[in-house]
Design an enzyme around this catalytic site. Structure first.
Site, short mmCIF file in Angstrom:
data_model
loop_
_atom_site.label_atom_id
_atom_site.label_comp_id
_atom_site.label_asym_id
_atom_site.label_seq_id
_atom_site.Cartn_x
_atom_site.Cartn_y
_atom_site.Cartn_z
N SER A 124 17.61 -5.33 2.34
CA SER A 124 18.44 -3.73 2.83
C SER A 124 19.83 -4.34 2.80
CB SER A 124 18.15 -3.50 4.06
OG SER A 124 18.77 -1.93 4.19
N LYS A 182 17.29 -8.26 7.87
CA LYS A 182 17.37 -8.39 7.11
C LYS A 182 18.86 -9.17 6.59
CE LYS A 182 13.93 -5.65 5.82
NZ LYS A 182 13.04 -5.75 4.92
N TYR A 199 17.11 -4.93 13.68
CA TYR A 199 16.58 -4.67 11.93
C TYR A 199 17.88 -5.18 11.05
CZ TYR A 199 15.59 -2.32 7.03
OH TYR A 199 15.34 -1.70 6.09
N ALA A 216 19.20 -8.05 11.35
CA ALA A 216 19.87 -8.79 12.03
C ALA A 216 18.03 -9.23 11.07
CB ALA A 216 19.58 -9.35 13.26
N SER A 253 0.61 -1.36 0.17
CA SER A 253 -0.10 0.35 -0.03
C SER A 253 0.81 1.28 0.31
CB SER A 253 -1.11 -0.27 0.78
OG SER A 253 -0.09 0.12 2.19
N ARG A 254 1.90 0.82 0.33
CA ARG A 254 2.89 2.50 0.26
C ARG A 254 3.83 2.18 -0.04
NH1 ARG A 254 4.36 4.09 6.35
NH2 ARG A 254 5.57 1.62 7.25
#
Length: 236
Positions: free
Chosen positions: A133, A150, A146, A148, A10-11
């Site tokens: 990422s 990714k 975060y 970890a 949605s974004r």
């Protein structure tokens, strides 16, 4: 006609993917968790099927996947885009913070792949793209949970590429750099300028540029590409 399911559509990068695949003539379905108004507007704009689903709930994921099949037929490509981010010092990250990060970023992808995989295995073809990422490759100060989560997606991607390759299913990963999305809106203008200055191409990337890379990996043009991590980072 090919069908794609995009999570977190949605974004940001997800919405750019919905638009890119729709322009390319794909049948598009996407999941969202909260913003029904935004999801509905995107669905009307692109002709996509919007599905409300919390990827932390296995039943919700399986229902969403079944609805795609009912509406369009089997899923040919899956884009595991849904994710959350948070900035905290390591010693301040609680067990609940770790659980939420892994439950959405890693296990959300696991649940969605598990729901879509039987049809791909039956057809002996398909493409799965996970969204990691550059911080999942390099690590990130004050975002260890975060980073970890990714990094785990990269391990999942490479493992599934080996396991599913004999069944004709390709699995790749896109690792965006600093992209102009809502997720980076928490940063000040000065921080974003500094990140742009650190990027060899001298600017922040766009969601459309990431979406184009994802569309390529899902397309037949990438038919001999699997197990790869494509950095869309401007050389960061």
């Amino acid at each position: 006609m090919h069908t794609v399911l995009i999570t977190g559509g949605s974004r940001g990068i997800g919405a750019a993917c919905v638009q890119a695949f729709a322009r390319a003539g794909w049948q598009v379905a996407f999941t969202y968790r909260e913003n029904r108004e935004r999801a509905g507007a995107l669905a009307r704009q692109t002709g996509a099927l919007a599905l409300c689903a919390d990827l932390r709930e296995d039943l919700a994921v399986r229902r969403a996947a079944a609805e795609v099949v009912s509406h369009f037929g089997a899923v040919d490509a899956l884009v595991c885009n849904a994710g959350v981010a948070e900035q905290k010092m390591f010693q301040d990250i609680t067990d609940e913070d770790w659980q939420r990060m892994l439950d959405v970023n890693l296990l959300g992808a696991v649940r969605t792949i598990r729901a879509c995989l039987p049809d791909m295995l039956h057809a002996k073809c398909g493409s799965i793209v996970t969204i990691s990422s550059m911080w999942g490759q390099s690590g990130a100060s004050c975002e260890s949970h975060y980073a970890a989560s990714k990094a785990a997606l990269i391990g999942l991607t490479r493992s599934l590429a080996l396991e599913l390759g004999p069944s004709g299913i390709r699995v790749n990963c896109v690792a965006p750099g600093v992209i102009d999305t809502d997720m980076n809106a928490v940063h000040s203008a000065e921080t974003m300028q500094a990140l742009a200055a650190e990027t060899p191409l001298g600017r922040i990337g766009t969601a459309d540029e990431v979406a184009d890379s994802i569309l390529y990996l899902c397309s037949d043009r990438a038919s001999f590409i699997t197990g790869q991590v494509l950095g869309v980072t401007g050389g960061f």
